[in-house]
Design a protein around this motif. Structure first.
Motif, PDB file in Angstrom:
ATOM      1  N   UNK A  56       0.847  -1.200   0.000  1.00  0.00           N
ATOM      2  CA  UNK A  56       0.000   0.000   0.000  1.00  0.00           C
ATOM      3  C   UNK A  56       0.881   1.248   0.000  1.00  0.00           C
ATOM      4  N   UNK A  57       0.636   2.131  -0.941  1.00  0.00           N
ATOM      5  CA  UNK A  57       1.380   3.384  -1.016  1.00  0.00           C
ATOM      6  C   UNK A  57       2.651   3.315  -1.851  1.00  0.00           C
ATOM      7  N   UNK A  58       3.103   2.139  -2.207  1.00  0.00           N
ATOM      8  CA  UNK A  58       4.297   2.002  -3.052  1.00  0.00           C
ATOM      9  C   UNK A  58       3.848   2.093  -4.501  1.00  0.00           C
ATOM     10  N   UNK A  59       4.453   3.005  -5.251  1.00  0.00           N
ATOM     11  CA  UNK A  59       4.039   3.210  -6.645  1.00  0.00           C
ATOM     12  C   UNK A  59       4.926   2.464  -7.641  1.00  0.00           C
ATOM     13  N   UNK A  60       6.016   1.923  -7.187  1.00  0.00           N
ATOM     14  CA  UNK A  60       6.897   1.150  -8.063  1.00  0.00           C
ATOM     15  C   UNK A  60       6.151  -0.090  -8.548  1.00  0.00           C
ATOM     16  N   UNK A  61       6.202  -0.390  -9.856  1.00  0.00           N
ATOM     17  CA  UNK A  61       5.495  -1.581 -10.343  1.00  0.00           C
ATOM     18  C   UNK A  61       6.177  -2.868  -9.861  1.00  0.00           C
ATOM     19  N   UNK A  62       5.487  -3.580  -8.961  1.00  0.00           N
ATOM     20  CA  UNK A  62       6.033  -4.802  -8.383  1.00  0.00           C
ATOM     21  C   UNK A  62       4.909  -5.802  -8.155  1.00  0.00           C
ATOM     22  N   UNK A  63       5.284  -7.058  -8.089  1.00  0.00           N
ATOM     23  CA  UNK A  63       4.312  -8.099  -7.804  1.00  0.00           C
ATOM     24  C   UNK A  63       4.920  -9.178  -6.941  1.00  0.00           C
ATOM     25  N   UNK A  64       4.046  -9.999  -6.369  1.00  0.00           N
ATOM     26  CA  UNK A  64       4.468 -11.103  -5.513  1.00  0.00           C
ATOM     27  C   UNK A  64       3.817 -12.374  -6.029  1.00  0.00           C
ATOM     28  N   UNK A  65       4.592 -13.443  -6.043  1.00  0.00           N
ATOM     29  CA  UNK A  65       4.074 -14.743  -6.457  1.00  0.00           C
ATOM     30  C   UNK A  65       4.676 -15.817  -5.555  1.00  0.00           C
ATOM     31  N   UNK A  66       4.105 -16.986  -5.615  1.00  0.00           N
ATOM     32  CA  UNK A  66       4.654 -18.125  -4.882  1.00  0.00           C
ATOM     33  C   UNK A  66       5.267 -19.085  -5.894  1.00  0.00           C
ATOM     34  N   UNK A  67       6.042 -20.036  -5.388  1.00  0.00           N
ATOM     35  CA  UNK A  67       6.672 -21.015  -6.271  1.00  0.00           C
ATOM     36  C   UNK A  67       5.634 -21.738  -7.118  1.00  0.00           C
ATOM     37  N   UNK A  68       4.469 -21.996  -6.542  1.00  0.00           N
ATOM     38  CA  UNK A  68       3.448 -22.797  -7.212  1.00  0.00           C
ATOM     39  C   UNK A  68       2.909 -22.128  -8.474  1.00  0.00           C
ATOM     40  N   UNK A  69       2.900 -20.802  -8.517  1.00  0.00           N
ATOM     41  CA  UNK A  69       2.301 -20.135  -9.680  1.00  0.00           C
ATOM     42  C   UNK A  69       3.315 -19.407 -10.553  1.00  0.00           C
ATOM     43  N   UNK A  70       4.568 -19.798 -10.474  1.00  0.00           N
ATOM     44  CA  UNK A  70       5.604 -19.195 -11.312  1.00  0.00           C
ATOM     45  C   UNK A  70       6.285 -20.285 -12.122  1.00  0.00           C
ATOM     46  N   UNK A  71       6.401 -20.049 -13.397  1.00  0.00           N
ATOM     47  CA  UNK A  71       7.082 -21.000 -14.286  1.00  0.00           C
ATOM     48  C   UNK A  71       8.539 -20.558 -14.433  1.00  0.00           C
ATOM     49  N   UNK A  72       9.375 -21.010 -13.519  1.00  0.00           N
ATOM     50  CA  UNK A  72      10.765 -20.577 -13.440  1.00  0.00           C
ATOM     51  C   UNK A  72      11.510 -20.818 -14.747  1.00  0.00           C
ATOM     52  N   UNK A  73      11.333 -21.977 -15.351  1.00  0.00           N
ATOM     53  CA  UNK A  73      12.049 -22.303 -16.593  1.00  0.00           C
ATOM     54  C   UNK A  73      11.742 -21.285 -17.690  1.00  0.00           C
ATOM     55  N   UNK A  74      10.478 -20.899 -17.816  1.00  0.00           N
ATOM     56  CA  UNK A  74      10.088 -19.927 -18.836  1.00  0.00           C
ATOM     57  C   UNK A  74      10.698 -18.558 -18.553  1.00  0.00           C
ATOM     58  N   UNK A  75      10.762 -18.180 -17.290  1.00  0.00           N
ATOM     59  CA  UNK A  75      11.364 -16.896 -16.929  1.00  0.00           C
ATOM     60  C   UNK A  75      12.860 -16.914 -17.227  1.00  0.00           C
ATOM     61  N   UNK A  76      13.525 -18.015 -16.892  1.00  0.00           N
ATOM     62  CA  UNK A  76      14.965 -18.114 -17.102  1.00  0.00           C
ATOM     63  C   UNK A  76      15.349 -17.910 -18.559  1.00  0.00           C
ATOM     64  N   UNK A  77      14.509 -18.342 -19.475  1.00  0.00           N
ATOM     65  CA  UNK A  77      14.795 -18.185 -20.900  1.00  0.00           C
ATOM     66  C   UNK A  77      14.919 -16.719 -21.299  1.00  0.00           C
ATOM     67  N   UNK A  78      14.281 -15.827 -20.551  1.00  0.00           N
ATOM     68  CA  UNK A  78      14.269 -14.414 -20.899  1.00  0.00           C
ATOM     69  C   UNK A  78      15.220 -13.572 -20.053  1.00  0.00           C
ATOM     70  N   UNK A  79      15.877 -14.206 -19.094  1.00  0.00           N
ATOM     71  CA  UNK A  79      16.777 -13.473 -18.207  1.00  0.00           C
ATOM     72  C   UNK A  79      18.188 -13.432 -18.773  1.00  0.00           C
TER      73      UNK A  79
END
Length: 110
Positions: A56-79
């Motif tokens: 609340x009050x933070x304007x920086x674009x950020x998000x939170x996720x858990x391991x269960x709903x993040x596809x790490x392999x797909x993210x790694x391809x773009x990092x």
């Protein structure tokens, strides 16, 4: 993109830390031609209400996720690789030192 991976459940202070990291990237690495930096915090678990209150009050674009709903392999391809990150940091350091020299020279000329 700034990604922080935690091995424990979300804690409210993580929001402030991630905000700091995104701001540091914007200040030290991001160029005018880059898209705005965003932050992603990946935790073992989270309570939605706690997350909402922490951000609340933070304007920086950020998000939170858990391991269960993040596809790490797909993210790694773009990092970037560790070597690419190191190169970008070295470039940012050089640009920072150059800007500091210019400021010192401008001050000396006054």
């Amino acid at each position: 993109m700034v990604i922080e991976l935690k091995v424990k459940p979300f804690e409210p202070e993580f929001a402030g830390k991630l905000n700091f990291y995104v701001n540091a990237v914007n200040e030290l690495i991001r160029r005018d031609s880059d898209h705005p930096s965003i932050g992603l915090l990946i935790c073992k678990d989270m309570d939605r209400t706690e997350v909402q209150m922490a951000f609340e009050g933070i304007t920086t674009p950020m998000g939170v996720a858990t391991y269960a709903n993040v596809r790490i392999k797909e993210i790694q391809e773009h990092l970037p690789t560790a070597e690419q990150i190191k190169q970008q940091i070295e470039i940012a350091e050089e640009e920072f030192m150059l800007s500091m020299r210019r400021k010192t020279e401008e001050t000396a000329d006054e």
